[in-house]
Design a protein around this motif. Structure first.
Motif, PDB file in Angstrom:
ATOM      1  N   GLY A  49      13.299 -18.488  28.083  1.00 22.00           N
ATOM      2  CA  GLY A  49      12.115 -17.973  29.161  1.00 22.00           C
ATOM      3  C   GLY A  49      10.978 -18.668  28.972  1.00 22.00           C
ATOM      4  O   GLY A  49      10.571 -18.933  30.201  1.00 22.00           O
ATOM      5  N   TYR A  50      10.472 -19.112  27.925  1.00 21.37           N
ATOM      6  CA  TYR A  50       9.406 -20.117  27.858  1.00 21.37           C
ATOM      7  C   TYR A  50       9.508 -21.539  28.696  1.00 21.37           C
ATOM      8  O   TYR A  50       8.710 -21.671  29.508  1.00 21.37           O
ATOM      9  CB  TYR A  50       8.908 -20.322  26.335  1.00 21.37           C
ATOM     10  N   GLU A  51      10.653 -22.027  28.615  1.00 15.76           N
ATOM     11  CA  GLU A  51      11.190 -23.252  29.366  1.00 15.76           C
ATOM     12  C   GLU A  51      10.996 -22.892  30.987  1.00 15.76           C
ATOM     13  O   GLU A  51      10.446 -23.516  31.592  1.00 15.76           O
ATOM     14  CB  GLU A  51      12.434 -23.699  28.898  1.00 15.76           C
ATOM     15  N   SER A  52      11.363 -21.659  31.247  1.00 14.25           N
ATOM     16  CA  SER A  52      11.389 -21.212  32.821  1.00 14.25           C
ATOM     17  C   SER A  52       9.924 -21.041  33.085  1.00 14.25           C
ATOM     18  O   SER A  52       9.706 -21.333  34.194  1.00 14.25           O
ATOM     19  CB  SER A  52      12.439 -19.912  32.903  1.00 14.25           C
ATOM     20  N   TRP A  53       9.325 -20.573  32.368  1.00 20.20           N
ATOM     21  CA  TRP A  53       7.787 -20.165  32.631  1.00 20.20           C
ATOM     22  C   TRP A  53       7.112 -21.696  32.733  1.00 20.20           C
ATOM     23  O   TRP A  53       6.259 -21.682  33.842  1.00 20.20           O
ATOM     24  CB  TRP A  53       7.117 -19.521  31.681  1.00 20.20           C
ATOM     25  N   VAL A  54       7.446 -22.611  32.078  1.00 20.66           N
ATOM     26  CA  VAL A  54       6.879 -23.916  32.082  1.00 20.66           C
ATOM     27  C   VAL A  54       7.390 -24.642  33.409  1.00 20.66           C
ATOM     28  O   VAL A  54       6.558 -25.224  34.167  1.00 20.66           O
ATOM     29  CB  VAL A  54       7.273 -24.842  30.841  1.00 20.66           C
ATOM     30  N   GLU A  55       8.760 -24.654  33.575  1.00 18.00           N
ATOM     31  CA  GLU A  55       9.092 -25.199  34.760  1.00 18.00           C
ATOM     32  C   GLU A  55       8.547 -24.512  36.020  1.00 18.00           C
ATOM     33  O   GLU A  55       8.499 -25.068  37.227  1.00 18.00           O
ATOM     34  CB  GLU A  55      10.626 -25.053  34.640  1.00 18.00           C
ATOM     35  N   ALA A  56       8.157 -23.220  35.958  1.00 17.01           N
ATOM     36  CA  ALA A  56       7.942 -22.340  37.093  1.00 17.01           C
ATOM     37  C   ALA A  56       6.120 -22.650  37.256  1.00 17.01           C
ATOM     38  O   ALA A  56       5.523 -22.087  38.237  1.00 17.01           O
ATOM     39  CB  ALA A  56       7.957 -21.032  37.238  1.00 17.01           C
ATOM     40  N   GLY A  57       5.621 -23.502  36.524  1.00 20.82           N
ATOM     41  CA  GLY A  57       4.190 -23.932  36.644  1.00 20.82           C
ATOM     42  C   GLY A  57       3.403 -22.811  36.033  1.00 20.82           C
ATOM     43  O   GLY A  57       2.191 -22.768  36.568  1.00 20.82           O
ATOM     44  N   GLY A  58       4.042 -22.007  35.211  1.00 17.18           N
ATOM     45  CA  GLY A  58       3.107 -20.735  34.914  1.00 17.18           C
ATOM     46  C   GLY A  58       3.294 -19.447  35.581  1.00 17.18           C
ATOM     47  O   GLY A  58       2.712 -18.380  35.245  1.00 17.18           O
ATOM     48  N   GLU A  59       3.754 -19.745  36.911  1.00 13.16           N
ATOM     49  CA  GLU A  59       4.013 -18.501  37.822  1.00 13.16           C
ATOM     50  C   GLU A  59       5.276 -17.812  37.533  1.00 13.16           C
ATOM     51  O   GLU A  59       6.313 -18.645  37.762  1.00 13.16           O
ATOM     52  CB  GLU A  59       3.837 -19.089  39.106  1.00 13.16           C
ATOM     53  N   PHE A  60       5.138 -16.893  36.825  1.00 13.85           N
ATOM     54  CA  PHE A  60       6.546 -16.113  36.175  1.00 13.85           C
ATOM     55  C   PHE A  60       6.717 -14.787  36.450  1.00 13.85           C
ATOM     56  O   PHE A  60       5.667 -14.157  35.925  1.00 13.85           O
ATOM     57  CB  PHE A  60       6.549 -16.444  34.759  1.00 13.85           C
TER      58      PHE A  60
END
Length: 91
Positions: A49-60
């Motif tokens: 979940g953290y990696e997805s948040w990072v990859e989305a540029g903090g927009e989650f």
């Protein structure tokens, strides 16, 4: 391992434990997306979940929920949205 403790996540990510807890408390990292409560009550970080948040540029997901610490019943935006003229003089 997908889920790690706050301490383990801090040592792996470079975030301090206080920074992690602040992101959770302030709603920047949302329950069920980046962190969960384990059956024993411990807070666990979801590395995926953290990696997805990072990859989305903090927009989650949705915008983070920010809790106001103010006890005023007038919000900050409400105070500024009224008339732009000065209040009547006190007599």
């Amino acid at each position: 391992m997908r889920y790690v403790t706050v301490r383990k996540f801090a040592s792996e990510s470079g975030y301090t434990e206080d920074a992690i807890r602040s992101k959770i408390r302030d709603g920047i990292w949302r329950l069920g997306e980046i962190w969960i409560k384990a059956p024993d009550g411990r807070t666990l970080l979801d590395v995926e979940g953290y990696e997805s948040w990072v990859e989305a540029g903090g927009e989650f997901g949705q915008s983070p929920i920010r809790v106001s610490k103010s006890r005023s019943c007038i919000g900050a935006s409400g105070a500024a949205s009224g008339s732009r003229s000065s209040p009547p003089p006190l007599i």
